[in-house]
Motif scaffolding. Structure first.
Motif, PDB file in Angstrom:
ATOM      1  N   ALA A 120       4.898   8.216   0.258  1.00  0.00           N
ATOM      2  CA  ALA A 120       6.181   8.753  -0.252  1.00  0.00           C
ATOM      3  C   ALA A 120       6.530  10.002   0.533  1.00  0.00           C
ATOM      4  O   ALA A 120       5.630  10.760   0.896  1.00  0.00           O
ATOM      5  N   PRO A 121       7.808  10.289   0.796  1.00  0.00           N
ATOM      6  CA  PRO A 121       8.956   9.494   0.397  1.00  0.00           C
ATOM      7  C   PRO A 121       9.007   8.132   1.110  1.00  0.00           C
ATOM      8  O   PRO A 121       8.599   8.020   2.257  1.00  0.00           O
ATOM      9  N   TYR A 122       9.540   7.159   0.359  1.00  0.00           N
ATOM     10  CA  TYR A 122       9.564   5.783   0.859  1.00  0.00           C
ATOM     11  C   TYR A 122      10.979   5.224   0.770  1.00  0.00           C
ATOM     12  O   TYR A 122      11.837   5.750   0.047  1.00  0.00           O
ATOM     13  N   TRP A 123      11.188   4.127   1.482  1.00  0.00           N
ATOM     14  CA  TRP A 123      12.450   3.400   1.350  1.00  0.00           C
ATOM     15  C   TRP A 123      12.436   2.731  -0.028  1.00  0.00           C
ATOM     16  O   TRP A 123      11.462   2.075  -0.397  1.00  0.00           O
ATOM     17  N   VAL A 124      13.522   2.901  -0.762  1.00  0.00           N
ATOM     18  CA  VAL A 124      13.574   2.539  -2.194  1.00  0.00           C
ATOM     19  C   VAL A 124      13.157   1.102  -2.518  1.00  0.00           C
ATOM     20  O   VAL A 124      12.638   0.826  -3.600  1.00  0.00           O
ATOM     21  N   THR A 125      13.375   0.202  -1.598  1.00  0.00           N
ATOM     22  CA  THR A 125      13.113  -1.221  -1.882  1.00  0.00           C
ATOM     23  C   THR A 125      11.621  -1.550  -2.046  1.00  0.00           C
ATOM     24  O   THR A 125      11.267  -2.441  -2.836  1.00  0.00           O
ATOM     25  N   TYR A 126      10.752  -0.848  -1.319  1.00  0.00           N
ATOM     26  CA  TYR A 126       9.332  -1.252  -1.342  1.00  0.00           C
ATOM     27  C   TYR A 126       8.727  -1.301  -2.747  1.00  0.00           C
ATOM     28  O   TYR A 126       8.179  -2.335  -3.144  1.00  0.00           O
ATOM     29  N   THR A 136       0.734  -3.438  -8.091  1.00  0.00           N
ATOM     30  CA  THR A 136       0.739  -2.048  -8.561  1.00  0.00           C
ATOM     31  C   THR A 136       0.959  -1.136  -7.364  1.00  0.00           C
ATOM     32  O   THR A 136       0.287  -1.273  -6.335  1.00  0.00           O
ATOM     33  N   VAL A 137       1.893  -0.205  -7.528  1.00  0.00           N
ATOM     34  CA  VAL A 137       2.212   0.719  -6.438  1.00  0.00           C
ATOM     35  C   VAL A 137       1.247   1.905  -6.477  1.00  0.00           C
ATOM     36  O   VAL A 137       1.047   2.511  -7.520  1.00  0.00           O
ATOM     37  N   VAL A 138       0.647   2.214  -5.343  1.00  0.00           N
ATOM     38  CA  VAL A 138      -0.193   3.419  -5.222  1.00  0.00           C
ATOM     39  C   VAL A 138       0.496   4.318  -4.202  1.00  0.00           C
ATOM     40  O   VAL A 138       0.572   3.988  -3.018  1.00  0.00           O
ATOM     41  N   GLU A 139       1.050   5.433  -4.690  1.00  0.00           N
ATOM     42  CA  GLU A 139       1.793   6.324  -3.789  1.00  0.00           C
ATOM     43  C   GLU A 139       0.869   7.334  -3.136  1.00  0.00           C
ATOM     44  O   GLU A 139      -0.042   7.832  -3.779  1.00  0.00           O
ATOM     45  N   ILE A 140       1.142   7.623  -1.882  1.00  0.00           N
ATOM     46  CA  ILE A 140       0.502   8.784  -1.249  1.00  0.00           C
ATOM     47  C   ILE A 140       1.628   9.760  -0.946  1.00  0.00           C
ATOM     48  O   ILE A 140       2.548   9.437  -0.192  1.00  0.00           O
ATOM     49  N   GLN A 141       1.578  10.924  -1.564  1.00  0.00           N
ATOM     50  CA  GLN A 141       2.659  11.902  -1.374  1.00  0.00           C
ATOM     51  C   GLN A 141       2.497  12.652  -0.055  1.00  0.00           C
ATOM     52  O   GLN A 141       1.392  13.024   0.320  1.00  0.00           O
ATOM     53  N   THR A 142       3.595  12.830   0.637  1.00  0.00           N
ATOM     54  CA  THR A 142       3.580  13.661   1.847  1.00  0.00           C
ATOM     55  C   THR A 142       4.674  14.724   1.710  1.00  0.00           C
ATOM     56  O   THR A 142       5.570  14.581   0.880  1.00  0.00           O
ATOM     57  N   GLN A 143       4.574  15.753   2.501  1.00  0.00           N
ATOM     58  CA  GLN A 143       5.529  16.874   2.438  1.00  0.00           C
ATOM     59  C   GLN A 143       6.058  17.173   3.829  1.00  0.00           C
ATOM     60  O   GLN A 143       5.511  16.673   4.816  1.00  0.00           O
ATOM     61  N   SER A 147       4.863  16.882   8.234  1.00  0.00           N
ATOM     62  CA  SER A 147       5.818  15.989   8.909  1.00  0.00           C
ATOM     63  C   SER A 147       5.987  14.667   8.177  1.00  0.00           C
ATOM     64  O   SER A 147       6.303  13.647   8.778  1.00  0.00           O
ATOM     65  N   PHE A 148       5.767  14.664   6.875  1.00  0.00           N
ATOM     66  CA  PHE A 148       5.928  13.472   6.024  1.00  0.00           C
ATOM     67  C   PHE A 148       5.075  12.303   6.507  1.00  0.00           C
ATOM     68  O   PHE A 148       5.487  11.150   6.406  1.00  0.00           O
ATOM     69  N   LYS A 149       3.889  12.601   7.027  1.00  0.00           N
ATOM     70  CA  LYS A 149       3.013  11.504   7.469  1.00  0.00           C
ATOM     71  C   LYS A 149       1.712  11.555   6.680  1.00  0.00           C
ATOM     72  O   LYS A 149       1.217  12.646   6.366  1.00  0.00           O
ATOM     73  N   ILE A 150       1.132  10.385   6.404  1.00  0.00           N
ATOM     74  CA  ILE A 150      -0.143  10.379   5.691  1.00  0.00           C
ATOM     75  C   ILE A 150      -1.278  10.626   6.689  1.00  0.00           C
ATOM     76  O   ILE A 150      -1.165  10.290   7.869  1.00  0.00           O
ATOM     77  N   THR A 151      -2.369  11.203   6.175  1.00  0.00           N
ATOM     78  CA  THR A 151      -3.533  11.450   7.032  1.00  0.00           C
ATOM     79  C   THR A 151      -4.580  10.360   6.772  1.00  0.00           C
ATOM     80  O   THR A 151      -4.565   9.720   5.709  1.00  0.00           O
ATOM     81  N   PRO A 152      -5.511  10.178   7.716  1.00  0.00           N
ATOM     82  CA  PRO A 152      -6.589   9.198   7.494  1.00  0.00           C
ATOM     83  C   PRO A 152      -7.350   9.500   6.204  1.00  0.00           C
ATOM     84  O   PRO A 152      -7.733   8.579   5.471  1.00  0.00           O
ATOM     85  N   SER A 172      10.699   6.564   9.925  1.00  0.00           N
ATOM     86  CA  SER A 172      10.834   6.443   8.470  1.00  0.00           C
ATOM     87  C   SER A 172      12.273   6.588   7.976  1.00  0.00           C
ATOM     88  O   SER A 172      13.032   7.390   8.480  1.00  0.00           O
ATOM     89  N   ASN A 173      12.596   5.790   6.996  1.00  0.00           N
ATOM     90  CA  ASN A 173      13.735   6.044   6.121  1.00  0.00           C
ATOM     91  C   ASN A 173      13.084   6.476   4.814  1.00  0.00           C
ATOM     92  O   ASN A 173      12.330   5.670   4.254  1.00  0.00           O
ATOM     93  N   PRO A 174      13.221   7.682   4.339  1.00  0.00           N
ATOM     94  CA  PRO A 174      14.304   8.633   4.568  1.00  0.00           C
ATOM     95  C   PRO A 174      14.001   9.839   5.458  1.00  0.00           C
ATOM     96  O   PRO A 174      14.859  10.705   5.564  1.00  0.00           O
ATOM     97  N   THR A 175      12.827   9.946   6.089  1.00  0.00           N
ATOM     98  CA  THR A 175      12.510  11.237   6.726  1.00  0.00           C
ATOM     99  C   THR A 175      12.700  11.264   8.239  1.00  0.00           C
ATOM    100  O   THR A 175      12.741  12.347   8.829  1.00  0.00           O
ATOM    101  N   GLY A 176      12.730  10.093   8.882  1.00  0.00           N
ATOM    102  CA  GLY A 176      12.847  10.054  10.341  1.00  0.00           C
ATOM    103  C   GLY A 176      11.534  10.331  11.061  1.00  0.00           C
ATOM    104  O   GLY A 176      11.511  10.411  12.293  1.00  0.00           O
ATOM    105  N   SER A 177      10.432  10.465  10.327  1.00  0.00           N
ATOM    106  CA  SER A 177       9.135  10.720  10.973  1.00  0.00           C
ATOM    107  C   SER A 177       8.676   9.505  11.757  1.00  0.00           C
ATOM    108  O   SER A 177       8.901   8.363  11.331  1.00  0.00           O
ATOM    109  N   VAL A 178       7.996   9.765  12.853  1.00  0.00           N
ATOM    110  CA  VAL A 178       7.493   8.683  13.706  1.00  0.00           C
ATOM    111  C   VAL A 178       5.991   8.894  13.917  1.00  0.00           C
ATOM    112  O   VAL A 178       5.572   9.983  14.315  1.00  0.00           O
TER     113      VAL A 178
END
Ligand SMILES: Cc1ncc(COP(=O)(O)O)c(C=O)c1O
Length: 388
Positions: A120-126, A136-143, A147-152, A172-178
């Motif tokens: 998260a943040p994620y594209w709403v459809t997933y 069941t959705v398991v979210e990983i929050q990023t900030q 750079s809104f990316k998850i770590t290992p 990413s949609n919505p953050t544009g992170s690559v």
């Protein structure tokens, strides 16, 4: 009357805000909308011509469910050329947009008891589709500071014996992170020895402004075997209405299963779109794509600069896509109220971060003309200063 399954679905906040903005506009209000997720450019002429020819030649009947052979060859060539990925025809299926690819993929692989990791943040459809399929959705929050990316390490901590899938969106949609090649390699290492499927959504692949794009499946043999690559033409070639998407996977049984589902639900995608997509995939519109990319980059640069000069707001410069995910934590803890009030008071439509699973932000699409962007941010600045 309705099933429990359909009742798990929520309505998209993006569509709700866009609709409200359209209603206000129809009432004659001066509305600037930055909520939509589609390019403001027209589909390139060369692609339209291919579609017109297809109609004139009578290419208007049912086709093979998973796409005509020439189209699947064009997809395979594109994946080889742009992404260094080798797929045979039975490892590719063409769908009615990437959203349909995801629906088919989740329907074929996710059931009750399965956990799906969604950064998260994620594209709403997933999350909606995962829930619809019983998962069941398991979210990983990023900030923004990461750079809104998850770590290992975050990925490792989220894995359980029930983890079925990890969804990655790059850009990413919505953050544009690559994600960089190194980051994808490190995430892939965490998954080694597991049966986790990686769904790699690469819809915004062509819209990269800094750095380079890497396909998740290309970083190692292990990742190639576990990854389903999802892509389309909606965003990169301004073809949202044509409905073209595809997925490619090493696992032929998976592709065959989704073909079976598609044969009993939607059948082949529009025959005319298939002919147009071949032209787009073969590169005939590459100069149009580059023109759009350059224009988006110029808008991104200016919008980021102006936003970061507004007291109380901050935004990361995204490496790709056409969204800014603006941090409003200094001025509001409720992004939905912020967005509604901004629309009511200033006639500016943005999408609240809460809709993407991250409170304290809003999404601002810069797929609109630069003058509107300038005026829109000015109005947002006035709104923010009225909050103090
Ligand atoms: C990340 C992402 N994936 C997939 C899609 C779906 O695109 P389409 O169904 O138009 O191919 C979108 C559209 O908003 C998106 O933002």
């Amino acid at each position: 009357m309705l099933t429990d399954r359909i009742n798990t679905l929520s309505e998209s906040i993006t569509i709700a805000i866009t609709t409200l903005a359209q209603e206000l506009k129809a009432e004659g209000k001066d509305i600037l909308s930055f909520s939509a997720g589609e390019p403001d450019f027209d589909t390139p002429q060369v692609i339209k011509d291919a579609a017109i020819n297809a109609i004139n030649e009578g290419f208007t009947k049912y086709t093979a469910v998973d796409g005509i052979p020439a189209l699947k060859t064009a997809v395979a060539n594109k994946l080889k050329r742009d992404n260094g990925l080798t797929y045979a025809a039975n490892q590719i299926i063409v769908n009615n947009g990437a959203k349909h690819s995801l629906f088919n993929l989740f329907s074929a692989t996710i059931q009750k008891g399965d956990e799906v990791i969604i950064p998260a943040p994620y594209w709403v459809t997933y999350p909606e589709l995962v829930k619809y399929c019983g998962g069941t959705v398991v979210e990983i929050q990023t900030q923004d500071m990461s750079s809104f990316k998850i770590t290992p390490e975050q990925l490792k901590n989220a894995l359980t014996k029930n983890t079925k899938m990890l969804i990655l969106t790059t850009p990413s949609n919505p953050t544009g992170s690559v994600y960089t090649k190194e980051e994808l390699t490190a995430l892939g290492k965490v998954l080694e020895g597991t049966k986790v499927i990686v769904a790699s959504d690469e819809m915004y692949e062509k819209l990269i402004y800094d750095g380079t794009f890497t396909s998740a499946a290309s970083v190692s043999r292990d990742m190639y075997e576990r990854t389903v690559t999802i892509n389309g033409l909606s965003k990169s070639v301004a073809m949202t209405g044509w409905r073209f998407g595809y997925m490619a996977a090493h696992n032929t049984a998976l592709i065959k299963a989704t073909k079976k589902l598609q044969s009993q639900s939607t059948s082949n995608i529009n025959s005319i779109t298939q002919k147009a997509a071949i032209v787009a995939l073969d590169g005939a519109a590459d100069s149009d794509i580059e023109m759009m990319r350059r224009e988006f980059k110029a808008r991104r640069d200016e919008a980021v600069k102006i936003f970061n000069a507004v007291e109380g707001l901050s935004v990361l410069k995204p490496d790709g896509a056409f969204y800014l995910f603006v941090n409003i934590q200094k001025v509001s803890s409720d992004s939905l109220t912020f967005a509604k009030e901004l629309l009511a008071q200033k006639g500016v439509a943005v999408v609240p971060g809460v809709g993407f699973g991250s409170e304290g932000y809003f999404r601002f699409s810069f797929a609109t003309d630069i003058q509107s962007i300038r005026t829109g941010i000015k109005r947002i600045e006035e709104f923010v200063s009225s909050l103090k």
